[in-house]
Scaffold this motif. Structure first.
Motif, short mmCIF file in Angstrom:
data_model
loop_
_atom_site.label_atom_id
_atom_site.label_comp_id
_atom_site.label_asym_id
_atom_site.label_seq_id
_atom_site.Cartn_x
_atom_site.Cartn_y
_atom_site.Cartn_z
N UNK A 22 6.96 -19.58 -41.59
CA UNK A 22 7.83 -19.87 -40.45
C UNK A 22 7.71 -18.75 -39.42
N UNK A 23 7.00 -19.04 -38.33
CA UNK A 23 6.81 -18.04 -37.26
C UNK A 23 7.41 -18.53 -35.95
N UNK A 24 8.37 -19.46 -36.04
CA UNK A 24 8.89 -20.08 -34.83
C UNK A 24 9.69 -19.14 -33.94
N UNK A 25 10.10 -18.00 -34.45
CA UNK A 25 10.87 -17.06 -33.64
C UNK A 25 10.00 -16.35 -32.61
N UNK A 26 8.68 -16.48 -32.74
CA UNK A 26 7.77 -15.75 -31.86
C UNK A 26 7.09 -16.68 -30.87
N UNK B 67 -5.87 -18.94 -41.59
CA UNK B 67 -4.72 -19.83 -41.47
C UNK B 67 -5.14 -21.19 -40.93
N UNK B 68 -4.36 -22.20 -41.26
CA UNK B 68 -4.44 -23.49 -40.58
C UNK B 68 -3.38 -23.47 -39.50
N UNK B 69 -3.77 -23.75 -38.25
CA UNK B 69 -2.89 -23.51 -37.12
C UNK B 69 -2.58 -24.78 -36.33
N UNK C 59 2.14 -20.78 -22.77
CA UNK C 59 2.80 -20.12 -23.89
C UNK C 59 2.83 -21.05 -25.10
N UNK C 60 2.83 -20.46 -26.29
CA UNK C 60 2.75 -21.27 -27.51
C UNK C 60 3.64 -20.69 -28.61
N UNK C 61 4.25 -21.60 -29.37
CA UNK C 61 4.90 -21.25 -30.64
C UNK C 61 4.00 -21.78 -31.74
N UNK C 62 3.68 -20.92 -32.69
CA UNK C 62 2.75 -21.29 -33.75
C UNK C 62 3.46 -21.79 -35.00
N UNK C 63 2.82 -22.75 -35.69
CA UNK C 63 3.24 -23.19 -37.01
C UNK C 63 2.07 -22.90 -37.96
N UNK C 64 1.94 -21.67 -38.45
CA UNK C 64 0.81 -21.30 -39.30
C UNK C 64 1.01 -21.75 -40.74
#
Length: 272
Positions: free
Chosen positions: A254-258, A214-216, A240-245
């Motif tokens: 879209x992984x913004x819920x995690x 992935x590009x992260x 803590x981090x929210x990822x945009x993979x």
């Protein structure tokens, strides 16, 4: 153009043309490539650290090893307010992480030594602003996961000595690429990462097993009263981090819920 795949996480977005900007506007999140420099990690490549050196006698026997601070070679130097050279960056990193700091701290993977974040030319002191021969100093910042401390060390490039050390708690600067990679590893390994892996499979027909697929990018997440599960209440104190993979040569996922708590090494899902 590929179709948007509505499955699992709900939004695998084809190409940068669509990205996930529309949904970002609705919830007030800045996505990669848009305004908001605080969403990306900073700094230059990390340098080498100390080496264990063993002497060898004339009879071929190896003497007991002695761990020493790696020599900090002068290398190429800048002048005045010139940006730090690669040699200067490597040198100040070696100087800043002395054995005491290395042995008493942990990086994002839990290994010995702090997580290196940035190396920048330090601002001149009062009275040095108009001095072309003012000392060149560098600020090196680290994050110590052992006790969630931001450590800043100032190195005088001429003397090769640490001239100031500062520590702060509850300060969360932009994340490094190593921190993004570790966050992705934790999410992939967690049960909550099942949808991420399913969306990757939909987009590529391949299994997602490694963050290097992935590009992260991402953003530091801070706890909001009533806005998250109790597992994330320490975010802000914790890192803590929210990822945009993004799939390499493919769509955003879209992984913004995690949210991944790197300090506690746990993953949680935001309440909708």
């Amino acid at each position: 153009m590929r179709k948007i795949v509505h499955r699992h996480l709900g939004k695998v977005v084809a190409g940068a043309a669509i990205a996930v900007a529309g949904t970002a506007v609705m919830i007030g999140i800045t996505l990669p490539g848009t305004a908001g420099a605080d969403d990306t990690g900073g700094g230059k490549a990390a340098a080498g650290q100390s080496a264990a050196q063993a002497g060898q006698g004339a009879d071929g026997a190896v003497a007991p090893g002695v761990v020493e601070q790696a020599p900090a070679a002068e290398g190429e130097k800048g002048k005045g307010r010139d940006p730090l050279t690669d040699d200067e960056i490597q040198r100040v990193e070696q100087i800043a992480v002395n054995p005491q700091l290395r042995n008493a701290s942990e990086d994002v993977e839990g290994d010995r030594g702090p997580e290196r974040l940035t190396v920048d030319l330090a601002d001149p002191k009062v009275g040095e602003l108009d001095d072309p021969n003012a000392p060149r100093r560098a600020d090196v910042t680290f994050y110590d996961y052992r006790d969630d401390t931001l450590v800043t060390r100032t190195v005088d490039l001429e003397s090769g000595k640490v001239v100031a050390t500062g520590t702060q708690h509850g300060v969360q600067p932009p994340l490094s690429s190593a921190e993004y990679a570790e966050a992705a590893s934790l999410l992939i390994a967690d049960a909550l990462g099942a949808d991420l892996k399913a969306d990757y499979k939909d987009a590529t027909d391949k299994e997602l097993t490694d963050p290097n697929q992935l590009l992260l990018t991402g953003a530091v997440y801070r706890a909001v009263p009533g806005g998250q599960p109790a597992a994330l209440d320490k975010c802000g104190e914790h890192r803590c981090v929210r990822l945009f993979p993004k799939v390499k040569n493919g769509p955003w996922i879209d992984a913004r819920a995690f949210v991944i708590d790197l300090s506690a090494r746990k993953v949680a899902k935001l309440e909708s």
